[in-house]
Motif scaffolding. Structure first.
Motif, PDB file in Angstrom:
ATOM      1  N   VAL A 155       0.836  -1.190   0.000  1.00 33.54           N
ATOM      2  CA  VAL A 155       0.000   0.000   0.000  1.00 33.54           C
ATOM      3  C   VAL A 155       0.877   1.249   0.000  1.00 33.54           C
ATOM      4  O   VAL A 155       1.841   1.353   0.760  1.00 33.54           O
ATOM      5  N   MET A 156       0.539   2.208  -0.873  1.00 33.09           N
ATOM      6  CA  MET A 156       1.283   3.468  -0.929  1.00 33.09           C
ATOM      7  C   MET A 156       0.850   4.369   0.224  1.00 33.09           C
ATOM      8  O   MET A 156      -0.346   4.567   0.457  1.00 33.09           O
ATOM      9  N   ILE A 157       1.830   4.905   0.955  1.00 32.37           N
ATOM     10  CA  ILE A 157       1.558   5.857   2.018  1.00 32.37           C
ATOM     11  C   ILE A 157       2.075   7.229   1.609  1.00 32.37           C
ATOM     12  O   ILE A 157       3.237   7.380   1.233  1.00 32.37           O
ATOM     13  N   LYS A 158       1.186   8.202   1.671  1.00 33.85           N
ATOM     14  CA  LYS A 158       1.572   9.599   1.494  1.00 33.85           C
ATOM     15  C   LYS A 158       1.622  10.237   2.879  1.00 33.85           C
ATOM     16  O   LYS A 158       0.714  10.032   3.694  1.00 33.85           O
ATOM     17  N   LEU A 166      -9.074   4.248   9.427  1.00 30.46           N
ATOM     18  CA  LEU A 166      -9.102   4.276   7.965  1.00 30.46           C
ATOM     19  C   LEU A 166      -7.761   3.920   7.346  1.00 30.46           C
ATOM     20  O   LEU A 166      -7.720   3.445   6.207  1.00 30.46           O
ATOM     21  N   VAL A 167      -6.660   4.111   8.058  1.00 29.60           N
ATOM     22  CA  VAL A 167      -5.389   3.537   7.592  1.00 29.60           C
ATOM     23  C   VAL A 167      -5.535   2.023   7.479  1.00 29.60           C
ATOM     24  O   VAL A 167      -5.152   1.407   6.477  1.00 29.60           O
ATOM     25  N   GLY A 223      -6.682  -2.599  -0.014  1.00 26.00           N
ATOM     26  CA  GLY A 223      -5.597  -2.462  -0.985  1.00 26.00           C
ATOM     27  C   GLY A 223      -5.516  -1.083  -1.606  1.00 26.00           C
ATOM     28  O   GLY A 223      -5.013  -0.932  -2.725  1.00 26.00           O
ATOM     29  N   LEU A 224      -5.977  -0.064  -0.872  1.00 23.71           N
ATOM     30  CA  LEU A 224      -5.954   1.306  -1.371  1.00 23.71           C
ATOM     31  C   LEU A 224      -4.777   2.072  -0.780  1.00 23.71           C
ATOM     32  O   LEU A 224      -4.293   1.757   0.303  1.00 23.71           O
TER      33      LEU A 224
END
Length: 246
Positions: free
Chosen positions: A2-5, A201-202, A209-210
């Protein structure tokens, strides 16, 4: 994975957290730290000399340029929240159009545009003319419908659950996500919350898979309410969540 910003500061007031980055150099150092902790992009709210949020080209360029020099290649995004110009759409428009004076290294890669705010279609087109990609800030089902009706392309759709009870955050998020899908809105989704729903929500983003985001803009504590040292600590805690493969 999962991409973390990482959202480094948001509209928080100076002093809300000891590690809250405000100056270009502080933002650059925080960006370097979160990148080393596993963040794939950063979202920042540049400030003026008094610590107030600013969309002025001089402040946007100084902050973005500092981050780029500290972490070459790391995507950098900024807010265009209407509150930054006191709710004045024209002032925001003039400020963003002023980014035309910035060099490529000083312009953000992307900017978030809130669908709940007036003037978003014109702002969207101004950003695209500048070569700045748009993240669509969708806070509700009504925002999802506005995005579908606008027919504008974005680099990603930010499903943002702002405040409220953590116990209702997941149903609220799913209502927005389902409406986006029903309306066939294109673009990858990034799911996150602010304040109480943030960690819930994390985890939900991981299960779905978002992409997601975390940082001092969204929350000042860890998942169990524990104090954190700063943005990089939050990113490490997110990476360690079982739903994100930790």
């Amino acid at each position: 994975m999962v991409m973390i910003k990482a959202c480094l500061n948001g509209n928080r007031r100076p002093g809300e957290h000891p590690a809250l980055p405000l100056t270009p150099l502080q933002l650059a150092e925080a960006a370097r730290e979160v990148h080393e902790a596993g963040a794939a992009a950063v979202h920042i709210h540049p400030r003026d000399e008094a610590g107030r949020e600013s969309l002025s080209a001089v402040h946007i360029g100084a902050a973005v340029g500092a981050v780029r020099r500290a972490v070459p290649g790391l995507p950098v995004g900024v807010s265009t929240g209407l509150w930054i110009t006191g709710g004045d759409v024209r002032t925001r428009t003039e400020a963003v159009r002023g980014w035309d004076s910035l060099s490529t290294d000083e312009r953000p890669d992307f900017a978030s545009v809130n669908l709940s705010e007036p003037g978003f279609p014109h702002l969207w087109k101004d950003l695209q003319r500048l070569g700045v990609e748009v993240e669509a800030g969708v806070w509700s089902v009504a925002d999802a419908e506005a995005l579908a009706g606008a027919g504008l392309e974005c680099v990603r759709v930010l499903v943002e659950i702002i405040g409220g009870d953590a116990r209702t955050a997941v149903p609220r998020a799913h209502a927005v996500l389902h409406r986006l899908d029903d309306l066939a809105v294109p673009g990858p989704r990034l799911l996150h919350g602010e304040h109480a729903p943030a960690w819930v929500l994390v985890d939900e983003a991981g299960r779905l898979g978002l992409s997601t985001r975390i940082g001092l803009e969204d929350v000042l504590q860890g998942p169990d309410g524990e104090p954190v040292d700063g943005n990089a600590h939050l990113v490490r805690l997110a990476r360690a969540r079982p739903a994100l493969g930790g």
